[in-house]
Design a protein around this motif. Sequence first.
Motif, mmCIF file in Angstrom:
data_model
loop_
_atom_site.group_PDB
_atom_site.id
_atom_site.type_symbol
_atom_site.label_atom_id
_atom_site.label_comp_id
_atom_site.label_asym_id
_atom_site.label_seq_id
_atom_site.Cartn_x
_atom_site.Cartn_y
_atom_site.Cartn_z
ATOM 1 N N SER A 91 0.450 7.103 39.703
ATOM 2 C CA SER A 91 -0.883 6.995 40.623
ATOM 3 C C SER A 91 -1.062 8.098 41.577
ATOM 4 C CB SER A 91 -1.017 5.887 41.559
ATOM 5 O OG SER A 91 0.041 5.666 42.229
ATOM 6 N N ALA A 92 0.241 8.987 41.523
ATOM 7 C CA ALA A 92 0.185 10.280 42.375
ATOM 8 C C ALA A 92 -0.328 11.467 41.530
ATOM 9 C CB ALA A 92 1.499 10.223 42.946
ATOM 10 N N ILE A 93 -1.022 12.280 42.174
ATOM 11 C CA ILE A 93 -1.457 13.654 41.551
ATOM 12 C C ILE A 93 -0.557 14.594 42.387
ATOM 13 C CG2 ILE A 93 -3.222 15.292 40.980
ATOM 14 C CD1 ILE A 93 -4.940 12.781 40.856
ATOM 15 N N THR A 94 0.243 15.510 41.679
ATOM 16 C CA THR A 94 0.973 16.440 42.275
ATOM 17 C C THR A 94 0.738 17.890 41.699
ATOM 18 O OG1 THR A 94 2.698 14.669 42.474
ATOM 19 C CG2 THR A 94 3.603 17.095 42.654
ATOM 20 N N GLY A 95 1.128 18.867 42.420
ATOM 21 C CA GLY A 95 1.073 20.315 42.187
ATOM 22 C C GLY A 95 0.126 21.075 43.485
ATOM 23 N N PRO A 96 -0.222 22.252 42.806
ATOM 24 C CA PRO A 96 0.135 23.123 41.578
ATOM 25 C C PRO A 96 1.493 23.458 41.585
ATOM 26 C CG PRO A 96 -0.896 24.565 43.200
ATOM 27 C CD PRO A 96 -1.125 23.078 43.764
ATOM 28 N N VAL A 97 2.135 23.423 40.446
ATOM 29 C CA VAL A 97 3.588 23.964 40.425
ATOM 30 C C VAL A 97 3.469 24.698 39.059
ATOM 31 C CG1 VAL A 97 4.690 22.010 41.215
ATOM 32 C CG2 VAL A 97 4.200 22.064 38.869
ATOM 33 N N ARG A 98 4.462 25.509 38.906
ATOM 34 C CA ARG A 98 4.540 26.606 37.735
ATOM 35 C C ARG A 98 5.662 25.958 36.547
ATOM 36 N NH1 ARG A 98 3.008 32.712 38.935
ATOM 37 N NH2 ARG A 98 1.026 32.270 39.987
ATOM 38 N N THR A 99 6.533 25.421 37.145
ATOM 39 C CA THR A 99 7.520 24.547 36.017
ATOM 40 C C THR A 99 8.145 23.212 36.770
ATOM 41 O OG1 THR A 99 9.581 25.025 34.799
ATOM 42 C CG2 THR A 99 9.505 25.922 37.007
ATOM 43 N N ARG A 100 8.332 22.317 35.694
ATOM 44 C CA ARG A 100 8.895 21.094 36.171
ATOM 45 C C ARG A 100 9.697 20.473 35.029
ATOM 46 N NH1 ARG A 100 7.132 19.096 41.590
ATOM 47 N NH2 ARG A 100 8.904 20.710 41.827
ATOM 48 N N THR A 101 10.783 19.962 35.370
ATOM 49 C CA THR A 101 11.569 19.266 34.405
ATOM 50 C C THR A 101 11.651 17.873 34.759
ATOM 51 O OG1 THR A 101 12.727 21.456 33.741
ATOM 52 C CG2 THR A 101 13.840 19.178 33.224
ATOM 53 N N TRP A 102 11.614 16.958 33.808
ATOM 54 C CA TRP A 102 11.836 15.523 34.051
ATOM 55 C C TRP A 102 13.070 15.168 32.998
ATOM 56 C CZ3 TRP A 102 6.997 17.773 33.888
ATOM 57 C CH2 TRP A 102 6.314 17.579 34.899
ATOM 58 N N THR A 103 13.978 14.257 33.648
ATOM 59 C CA THR A 103 15.174 13.801 32.839
ATOM 60 C C THR A 103 15.035 12.367 32.955
ATOM 61 O OG1 THR A 103 16.399 15.766 33.617
ATOM 62 C CG2 THR A 103 17.659 13.863 32.792
ATOM 63 N N VAL A 104 15.530 11.626 31.915
ATOM 64 C CA VAL A 104 15.416 10.141 31.848
ATOM 65 C C VAL A 104 16.755 9.652 32.339
ATOM 66 C CG1 VAL A 104 15.280 8.159 30.273
ATOM 67 C CG2 VAL A 104 13.919 10.147 29.596
ATOM 68 N N GLU A 105 16.566 8.779 33.151
ATOM 69 C CA GLU A 105 17.624 8.092 33.763
ATOM 70 C C GLU A 105 17.727 6.655 33.033
ATOM 71 O OE1 GLU A 105 17.989 7.886 38.162
ATOM 72 O OE2 GLU A 105 18.326 10.120 38.272
ATOM 73 N N PRO A 106 18.477 6.312 32.204
ATOM 74 C CA PRO A 106 18.557 5.081 31.365
ATOM 75 C C PRO A 106 18.713 3.972 32.256
ATOM 76 C CG PRO A 106 19.839 6.898 30.186
ATOM 77 C CD PRO A 106 19.684 7.292 31.537
ATOM 78 N N SER A 107 18.473 2.667 32.095
ATOM 79 C CA SER A 107 18.444 1.538 32.798
ATOM 80 C C SER A 107 18.757 1.590 33.955
ATOM 81 C CB SER A 107 20.017 1.082 32.078
ATOM 82 O OG SER A 107 19.495 0.821 30.725
ATOM 83 N N ALA A 108 17.671 2.697 34.797
ATOM 84 C CA ALA A 108 17.953 3.041 36.349
ATOM 85 C C ALA A 108 17.675 1.944 37.171
ATOM 86 C CB ALA A 108 17.141 4.231 36.393
ATOM 87 N N TRP A 109 16.771 1.002 36.694
ATOM 88 C CA TRP A 109 16.416 -0.057 37.928
ATOM 89 C C TRP A 109 16.007 -1.294 37.120
ATOM 90 C CZ3 TRP A 109 10.847 -1.520 39.084
ATOM 91 C CH2 TRP A 109 10.064 -0.845 38.150
#
Length: 275
Positions: free
Chosen positions: A251-269
């Motif tokens: 639900s959150a809108i973020t930025g502006p940014v020029r680069t962003r990397t997302w990584t999966v954390e398996p079974s995190a919660w």
Amino acid sequence: MSAHVPAGHSLLVVIDPAARATDGESVRIAKDVLCAGAASVKMAFPESAEEAERALTHRGRRHLVVLGDDAALLRTVNVLRRERTLHDSPVSMVPIGPRSTLAHALGVPAQVPAAARAVLDGVERELDLLVDESGGIVLGTLSLPYGMPVAHTAAHWWTPVEKTARSLVRTLTSPIPVNGSAPQHRQRLRVEADGVVLADLDEPVHEVSVRPAPTGLAEVSVRRAPGSAQVSTRARTVTVSGRDFRYRADSAITGPVRTRTWTVEPSAWRLTVPR
């Protein structure tokens, strides 16, 4: 993998102020169901972000239950992750409030009585998490580009001057002012999934979506033009770069940014859902 919720467990019920203000009757129903079925119930009524965090920090061995909407759920997961207790502290949720689509999508019943009963006799489902290099999290869906919106994030629940529940509700439930309901133009973005380029800066992109998959990987989809076929794959890491782009994480809108990397954390919660 799911585990049974222990029978006769003790609960810490954290009741979001907006839930109390917008739907006191649903809060009462949830409390009645939980109190009738649990060995013991401790209620917390935070009026600020600091009070909510203290309640979570001092929960002891009690099973955590959140009464609120998606913003309350995201705030809770963020606090537990900062404490490094996220995987060890299963979360139960009774959605109360106008913005509960994320909780429903994750398997929590939409109806208050059913959600409260699931807290008592449901199962704990392990879920993956998307985390970016700045510490931001995604429980459901990440989407971009997102035009030029004015960001309304969970932080707007806690206004610095007026912290009454009704003023908080008015802030969050007011429509997010955007230039239309969708991005007004395509944006040039470079999208990489585990190092493989799915889109580059030489051609505009209409839409990119990323969401955790139940495999320890993220589902990544790229659409170059409205109505065109999308390119889809699964990856552990997703990097997006471009000129001053914004994105919606749940639900959150973020930025502006020029680069962003997302990584999966398996079974995190772990989230409690019906059997």
